[in-house]
Design a protein around this motif. Structure first.
Motif, PDB file in Angstrom:
ATOM      1  N   VAL A 199       0.834  -1.204   0.000  1.00 25.16           N
ATOM      2  CA  VAL A 199       0.000   0.000   0.000  1.00 25.16           C
ATOM      3  C   VAL A 199       0.873   1.260   0.000  1.00 25.16           C
ATOM      4  O   VAL A 199       0.531   2.272  -0.627  1.00 25.16           O
ATOM      5  CB  VAL A 199      -0.958  -0.006   1.206  1.00 25.16           C
ATOM      6  N   LYS A 200       1.983   1.208   0.672  1.00 21.78           N
ATOM      7  CA  LYS A 200       2.822   2.403   0.788  1.00 21.78           C
ATOM      8  C   LYS A 200       3.586   2.709  -0.500  1.00 21.78           C
ATOM      9  O   LYS A 200       3.663   3.877  -0.923  1.00 21.78           O
ATOM     10  CB  LYS A 200       3.796   2.234   1.948  1.00 21.78           C
ATOM     11  N   THR A 201       4.151   1.669  -1.144  1.00 21.75           N
ATOM     12  CA  THR A 201       5.002   1.921  -2.316  1.00 21.75           C
ATOM     13  C   THR A 201       4.740   0.980  -3.482  1.00 21.75           C
ATOM     14  O   THR A 201       5.391   1.114  -4.520  1.00 21.75           O
ATOM     15  CB  THR A 201       6.488   1.781  -1.928  1.00 21.75           C
ATOM     16  N   GLY A 202       3.821   0.038  -3.312  1.00 26.72           N
ATOM     17  CA  GLY A 202       3.658  -1.001  -4.317  1.00 26.72           C
ATOM     18  C   GLY A 202       2.454  -0.822  -5.225  1.00 26.72           C
ATOM     19  O   GLY A 202       2.157   0.279  -5.702  1.00 26.72           O
ATOM     20  N   THR A 203       1.718  -1.906  -5.436  1.00 23.58           N
ATOM     21  CA  THR A 203       0.654  -1.942  -6.444  1.00 23.58           C
ATOM     22  C   THR A 203      -0.696  -1.454  -5.930  1.00 23.58           C
ATOM     23  O   THR A 203      -1.677  -1.461  -6.670  1.00 23.58           O
ATOM     24  CB  THR A 203       0.477  -3.384  -6.960  1.00 23.58           C
ATOM     25  N   ALA A 204      -0.775  -1.010  -4.662  1.00 23.44           N
ATOM     26  CA  ALA A 204      -2.056  -0.540  -4.115  1.00 23.44           C
ATOM     27  C   ALA A 204      -1.906   0.804  -3.420  1.00 23.44           C
ATOM     28  O   ALA A 204      -2.533   1.065  -2.396  1.00 23.44           O
ATOM     29  CB  ALA A 204      -2.628  -1.579  -3.149  1.00 23.44           C
ATOM     30  N   THR A 205      -1.096   1.685  -3.982  1.00 19.96           N
ATOM     31  CA  THR A 205      -0.890   2.993  -3.359  1.00 19.96           C
ATOM     32  C   THR A 205      -2.169   3.825  -3.346  1.00 19.96           C
ATOM     33  O   THR A 205      -2.256   4.804  -2.605  1.00 19.96           O
ATOM     34  CB  THR A 205       0.212   3.766  -4.095  1.00 19.96           C
ATOM     35  N   GLU A 206      -3.151   3.448  -4.143  1.00 22.22           N
ATOM     36  CA  GLU A 206      -4.436   4.154  -4.141  1.00 22.22           C
ATOM     37  C   GLU A 206      -5.094   4.090  -2.760  1.00 22.22           C
ATOM     38  O   GLU A 206      -5.945   4.908  -2.425  1.00 22.22           O
ATOM     39  CB  GLU A 206      -5.360   3.546  -5.197  1.00 22.22           C
ATOM     40  N   LEU A 207      -4.693   3.103  -1.943  1.00 16.94           N
ATOM     41  CA  LEU A 207      -5.274   2.936  -0.611  1.00 16.94           C
ATOM     42  C   LEU A 207      -4.457   3.619   0.480  1.00 16.94           C
ATOM     43  O   LEU A 207      -4.768   3.479   1.663  1.00 16.94           O
ATOM     44  CB  LEU A 207      -5.385   1.438  -0.286  1.00 16.94           C
ATOM     45  N   ALA A 208      -3.452   4.371   0.089  1.00 19.31           N
ATOM     46  CA  ALA A 208      -2.557   4.972   1.082  1.00 19.31           C
ATOM     47  C   ALA A 208      -3.296   5.937   1.994  1.00 19.31           C
ATOM     48  O   ALA A 208      -2.885   6.134   3.156  1.00 19.31           O
ATOM     49  CB  ALA A 208      -1.405   5.686   0.378  1.00 19.31           C
ATOM     50  N   GLN A 209      -4.373   6.553   1.499  1.00 20.14           N
ATOM     51  CA  GLN A 209      -5.126   7.502   2.308  1.00 20.14           C
ATOM     52  C   GLN A 209      -6.247   6.839   3.105  1.00 20.14           C
ATOM     53  O   GLN A 209      -7.028   7.537   3.750  1.00 20.14           O
ATOM     54  CB  GLN A 209      -5.713   8.587   1.392  1.00 20.14           C
ATOM     55  N   ALA A 210      -6.342   5.523   3.048  1.00 24.78           N
ATOM     56  CA  ALA A 210      -7.439   4.808   3.726  1.00 24.78           C
ATOM     57  C   ALA A 210      -7.026   4.307   5.102  1.00 24.78           C
ATOM     58  O   ALA A 210      -7.694   3.451   5.670  1.00 24.78           O
ATOM     59  CB  ALA A 210      -7.916   3.637   2.867  1.00 24.78           C
ATOM     60  N   GLY A 211      -5.938   4.835   5.641  1.00 23.50           N
ATOM     61  CA  GLY A 211      -5.488   4.389   6.947  1.00 23.50           C
ATOM     62  C   GLY A 211      -4.384   3.357   6.822  1.00 23.50           C
ATOM     63  O   GLY A 211      -3.843   3.110   5.742  1.00 23.50           O
ATOM     64  N   PRO A 212      -4.032   2.703   7.932  1.00 22.36           N
ATOM     65  CA  PRO A 212      -2.930   1.739   7.921  1.00 22.36           C
ATOM     66  C   PRO A 212      -3.334   0.395   7.296  1.00 22.36           C
ATOM     67  O   PRO A 212      -3.401  -0.640   7.968  1.00 22.36           O
ATOM     68  CB  PRO A 212      -2.591   1.581   9.404  1.00 22.36           C
ATOM     69  N   VAL A 213      -3.599   0.423   5.997  1.00 25.45           N
ATOM     70  CA  VAL A 213      -4.040  -0.784   5.289  1.00 25.45           C
ATOM     71  C   VAL A 213      -2.813  -1.589   4.869  1.00 25.45           C
ATOM     72  O   VAL A 213      -1.813  -1.035   4.389  1.00 25.45           O
ATOM     73  CB  VAL A 213      -4.881  -0.430   4.045  1.00 25.45           C
ATOM     74  N   ALA A 214      -2.892  -2.904   5.049  1.00 25.35           N
ATOM     75  CA  ALA A 214      -1.875  -3.824   4.545  1.00 25.35           C
ATOM     76  C   ALA A 214      -2.581  -4.837   3.660  1.00 25.35           C
ATOM     77  O   ALA A 214      -3.715  -5.241   3.950  1.00 25.35           O
ATOM     78  CB  ALA A 214      -1.164  -4.525   5.697  1.00 25.35           C
ATOM     79  N   GLY A 215      -1.947  -5.244   2.560  1.00 28.89           N
ATOM     80  CA  GLY A 215      -2.658  -6.181   1.690  1.00 28.89           C
ATOM     81  C   GLY A 215      -1.845  -6.661   0.528  1.00 28.89           C
ATOM     82  O   GLY A 215      -0.613  -6.530   0.497  1.00 28.89           O
ATOM     83  N   LYS A 216      -2.548  -7.201  -0.447  1.00 27.26           N
ATOM     84  CA  LYS A 216      -1.886  -7.712  -1.658  1.00 27.26           C
ATOM     85  C   LYS A 216      -2.877  -7.684  -2.813  1.00 27.26           C
ATOM     86  O   LYS A 216      -4.044  -8.070  -2.661  1.00 27.26           O
ATOM     87  CB  LYS A 216      -1.400  -9.154  -1.438  1.00 27.26           C
ATOM     88  N   THR A 217      -2.409  -7.216  -3.943  1.00 28.36           N
ATOM     89  CA  THR A 217      -3.215  -7.221  -5.165  1.00 28.36           C
ATOM     90  C   THR A 217      -3.057  -8.552  -5.879  1.00 28.36           C
ATOM     91  O   THR A 217      -2.110  -9.303  -5.630  1.00 28.36           O
ATOM     92  CB  THR A 217      -2.778  -6.090  -6.105  1.00 28.36           C
TER      93      THR A 217
END
Length: 617
Positions: free
Chosen positions: A551-569
């Protein structure tokens, strides 16, 4: 005869043989008692006749019972009608007392009667009957009161069952998710339709089209053809507002009937469509409560006259689920507008409690895809591959790994999406940027069962019996060949997962081990195939960091403003490889979730749906 008989003047004495005198006297002795004291038995007593009547009545031998009365045909008709109307499991009847009448007065017999309707429902009472003599002996003087003291002429008895309203189904915060409501069943009785079945079917389908567009003339015609003429074919069940909307168009159609029944429904149509109806069905015994029942009298016109017995129904206690109304609505609003099948499942990692199970109408047409659908997980499976590699001890998240545009494993070329090339980067970066080539190589170098074990540590491949729903997490078979392990390593081989299964994966990372999923409060989930020992804390900590990096630097940076999200695309190709599903799986705080968009082409759309979902939770 001096000293014994005095001789009366004018009386002539005729000497008679002794035998003749004794014969005459003997005849007098035999006749006199019958004419005087009634000491000789002439047939069954009144009590015996009453006992025989009650015994035949209790056994259901109505003809035999009726023959003990002074009006056999009337008695037989009412006895038979009563037994058919009440339909008891069994009947007992016995004499309780006898009051003998004097002279020509009738004898009164008291009796105790019990009707057993099953399920502990017993109706007991006392009544009386009069017995009178006729030319053949004692007989029951027939009257309806012989059956029950309050049963009058031209009346019948009727058994009624009273179903309680089903108990509501609540969410985790006490919100009513399903509640009882009267629904209208649209039915058609074939023999009452008349000769123009096709015309009635066409008019009914057209009239229902604004609220039930899937109902067709052909479907109604087939239903009528498959239904006995004197029975009702169920066309559709409507909520009251929908029924009122189409009533003017269908109410007068011949043979169409509109019985009502109370059922559990959601306040909003299709709310939690793959969960709440399943809960209501599986937990029906807990929801239904205890039926009430009564016995009433009806007059010749069919009007109810009197209630002779009444046991009111006992509604069950409400059933509480773990679903969050807020999270469920957020999930549904995120997937409902999508044109193709989509689903979101959310869970609380700390408890395993399901928070939401949502899917849209295109998904509903394929069943409970959110819970049991099996799809290639694509790059979301790299969470499992990363865990297996970390647990092997060969790498950690800082280990430099190669991320070329393509790699070859046993003659099979495996590319990155759009053939990007990162060169040599830390494992955490390869994970964040979703390097297929890196994870194909890592998986190929692992033992055949390593991915299977890691997947089960995260709940993928585990089997559960969860009260209220049926679930399938997925399958990760052992792969003997390196090329198969390579394909599995980035979720494009033989591995399959459901949205529920991938939610288990992310919840296990967030929790530090596989949680036990649950949907219904005060129920116990059975784990039929349990996970191995949980992963090491070191591996879990590194996985969390790597998923946060996505979320911070990878394939889901669109979620960076959604809080401390961790995940995988994940972009998961299927079929001939030209089409792909889109995934995003992850967690934020104490909520893990999985988003699946079928035939989305890429994971970007799934990330956008995840952002929409998280923005409302």
């Amino acid at each position: 005869m001096s000293g014994i008989l005095g001789i009366l003047p004018g009386v002539r004495i005729v000497r008679t043989p002794v035998a003749r005198v004794l014969g005459v006297l003997s005849g007098l002795l035999l006749v006199l008692p019958a004419a005087g004291c009634g000491l000789i038995d002439t047939g069954p007593s009144a009590k015996d006749v009453a006992k025989a009547f009650l015994s035949s009545f209790a056994a259901g031998n109505h003809a035999a019972a009726a023959q003990r009365t002074d009006s056999p045909e009337a008695a037989r008709r009412l006895l038979t009608q009563t037994h058919e109307s009440l339909s008891p499991k069994s009947v007992t009847a016995k004499v309780t007392d006898v009051t003998e009448g004097e002279g020509r007065n009738p004898t009164t017999i008291g009796s105790a009667v019990s009707w057993n309707f099953g399920k502990g429902r017993v109706w007991s009472y006392t009544t009386t009957m009069e017995l009178t003599r006729n030319g053949e002996g004692w007989a029951v003087h027939w009257a309806p009161s012989v059956l029950h003291p309050d049963l009058a002429a031209q009346q019948t008895l009727e058994f009624q069952e009273h179903e309680p309203n089903p108990a509501p189904i609540l969410g985790r915060d006490g919100a009513r998710l399903m509640g009882p409501e009267k629904l209208v069943r649209v039915t058609v009785v074939p023999k009452a339709v008349g000769p123009d079945r096709a015309g009635v079917a066409a008019s009914l389908a057209e009239g229902l089209s604004p609220v039930a567009p899937s109902i067709t003339r052909q479907g109604i015609m087939k239903g009528l053809a498959d239904t006995p003429d004197d029975q009702a074919y169920h066309v559709v069940t409507l909520r009251r507002p929908d029924y009122e909307r189409v009533k003017p168009e269908i109410y007068e159609l011949p043979g169409v009937r509109f019985p009502t029944r109370t059922e559990l429904i959601t306040a909003e149509r299709d709310y939690a469509s793959q969960v709440l109806p399943a809960v209501a069905e599986q937990l029906q015994d807990r929801i239904d409560g205890t039926s009430g029942w009564s016995v009433v009298t009806r007059n010749a016109a069919g009007r109810q006259v009197q209630t002779l017995h009444n046991t009111p129904p006992k509604p069950a206690k409400s059933v509480s689920t773990t679903l969050s109304d807020r999270v469920q609505k957020a999930a549904e609003s995120a997937v409902d507008p999508l044109p193709k099948a989509a689903a979101i499942v959310a869970m609380q990692p700390s408890t395993g409690e399901l928070l939401a199970v949502a899917q849209n109408a295109p998904a509903d047409r394929n069943g409970a895809v959110s819970l049991t659908g099996r799809y290639p997980p694509g790059s979301t499976f790299k969470i499992v591959t990363a865990l297996a590699a970390l647990e092997s001890g060969r790498v950690d998240m800082h280990t430099p790994v190669e991320c070329p545009a393509t790699t070859v494993v046993n003659g099979r070329e495996i590319p990155n999406a759009h053939h990007f090339d990162l060169g040599t980067v830390p494992l955490r970066t390869a994970f964040a940027k979703s390097c297929n080539t890196t994870f194909a190589r890592l998986a190929a170098d692992l033992p055949p069962g390593a991915l299977t074990t890691a997947a089960r540590q995260l709940g993928l491949g585990a089997d559960f019996v969860i009260p209220g729903i049926t679930t399938i997490t997925g399958e990760v078979p052992r792969a003997q060949q390196p090329v198969q392990r390579a394909s599995n390593g980035f979720g494009q081989g033989t591995v399959l997962a459901s949205p529920f299964g991938m939610t288990m994966v992310t919840a296990s990372v967030a929790h530090g081990g596989m949680p036990t999923p649950k949907l219904v409060r005060n129920s116990r989930t059975e784990i039929t195939r349990s996970a191995p020992e949980p992963p090491s804390q070191a591996s879990i900590d590194q996985l969390r960091t790597m998923m946060r990096e996505v979320v911070k630097t990878g394939t889901a940076t669109e979620l960076a403003q959604a809080g401390p999200v961790a995940g995988k695309t994940g972009t998961a190709q299927y079929g001939d490889g030209t089409r792909a599903h889109g995934w995003f799986v992850g967690y934020r705080g104490d909520m893990a979730f999985a988003v699946l968009l079928t035939d989305a082409g890429t994971s970007e759309k799934a990330v956008a749906v995840a952002r929409n979902f998280l923005g409302k939770t």
